[in-house]
Design a protein around this motif. Structure first.
Motif, PDB file in Angstrom:
ATOM      1  N   ASP A  54     109.425  58.055  63.451  1.00  0.00           N
ATOM      2  CA  ASP A  54     110.597  57.219  65.060  1.00  0.00           C
ATOM      3  C   ASP A  54     110.810  56.529  63.813  1.00  0.00           C
ATOM      4  OD1 ASP A  54     109.481  54.515  63.563  1.00  0.00           O
ATOM      5  OD2 ASP A  54     109.388  53.542  65.641  1.00  0.00           O
ATOM      6  N   GLY A  55     111.256  56.622  62.623  1.00  0.00           N
ATOM      7  CA  GLY A  55     112.882  56.807  61.997  1.00  0.00           C
ATOM      8  C   GLY A  55     112.288  57.197  60.159  1.00  0.00           C
ATOM      9  N   HIS A  94     112.785  56.032  56.116  1.00  0.00           N
ATOM     10  CA  HIS A  94     113.288  54.452  55.176  1.00  0.00           C
ATOM     11  C   HIS A  94     113.450  55.766  53.528  1.00  0.00           C
ATOM     12  CE1 HIS A  94     114.006  50.536  54.483  1.00  0.00           C
ATOM     13  NE2 HIS A  94     113.820  51.344  53.219  1.00  0.00           N
ATOM     14  N   LEU A 143     115.684  61.471  64.106  1.00  0.00           N
ATOM     15  CA  LEU A 143     115.375  60.622  63.478  1.00  0.00           C
ATOM     16  C   LEU A 143     116.546  59.713  62.316  1.00  0.00           C
ATOM     17  CD1 LEU A 143     111.687  61.392  62.092  1.00  0.00           C
ATOM     18  CD2 LEU A 143     112.330  60.693  63.972  1.00  0.00           C
ATOM     19  N   PRO A 144     116.035  58.204  63.017  1.00  0.00           N
ATOM     20  CA  PRO A 144     116.907  57.173  62.347  1.00  0.00           C
ATOM     21  C   PRO A 144     116.801  57.273  61.352  1.00  0.00           C
ATOM     22  CG  PRO A 144     115.706  56.517  64.067  1.00  0.00           C
ATOM     23  CD  PRO A 144     116.037  57.689  64.151  1.00  0.00           C
ATOM     24  N   GLU A 151     116.945  55.039  57.292  1.00  0.00           N
ATOM     25  CA  GLU A 151     117.419  53.454  56.960  1.00  0.00           C
ATOM     26  C   GLU A 151     117.055  53.757  55.498  1.00  0.00           C
ATOM     27  OE1 GLU A 151     114.247  51.013  58.036  1.00  0.00           O
ATOM     28  OE2 GLU A 151     114.614  51.530  60.403  1.00  0.00           O
ATOM     29  N   HIS A 204     121.457  54.367  60.042  1.00  0.00           N
ATOM     30  CA  HIS A 204     121.236  53.225  60.550  1.00  0.00           C
ATOM     31  C   HIS A 204     120.712  52.079  60.791  1.00  0.00           C
ATOM     32  CE1 HIS A 204     120.886  57.647  62.319  1.00  0.00           C
ATOM     33  NE2 HIS A 204     121.299  57.148  63.659  1.00  0.00           N
TER      34      HIS A 204
END
Length: 82
Positions: free
Chosen positions: A12-13, A15, A50-51, A53, A79
């Protein structure tokens, strides 16, 4: 390969723990290294739904890129930060 991982739907993201200050470029050509880092963040953000980070050291705001605060420029591209 990165796009294949994203399309699985199990994440979901994204990193990132990219540390440009540990490269030779940080001392040899700081401005180019900073711009490359921001370009990477731009590509990650626009290349996925996807976000994104990123890990950001507390002192990154002490640096300037193109007359702008480097930490602020990173924050515009992700994000969230840790």
């Amino acid at each position: 390969m990165g796009k294949a991982v994203v399309t699985t739907g199990i994440y979901d993201g994204i990193h990132l723990d990219v540390e440009p200050y540990l490269t030779d470029g940080w001392t040899a050509d700081l401005q180019a290294t900073e711009r490359s880092y921001l370009t990477l963040l731009d590509k990650m953000r626009t290349g996925s739904r996807l976000p994104v980070e990123a890990d950001v050291p507390f002192w990154l705001g002490e640096y300037q890129v193109g007359g702008k605060n480097l930490a602020d420029e990173v924050l515009k591209r992700v994000h969230a930060v840790t």
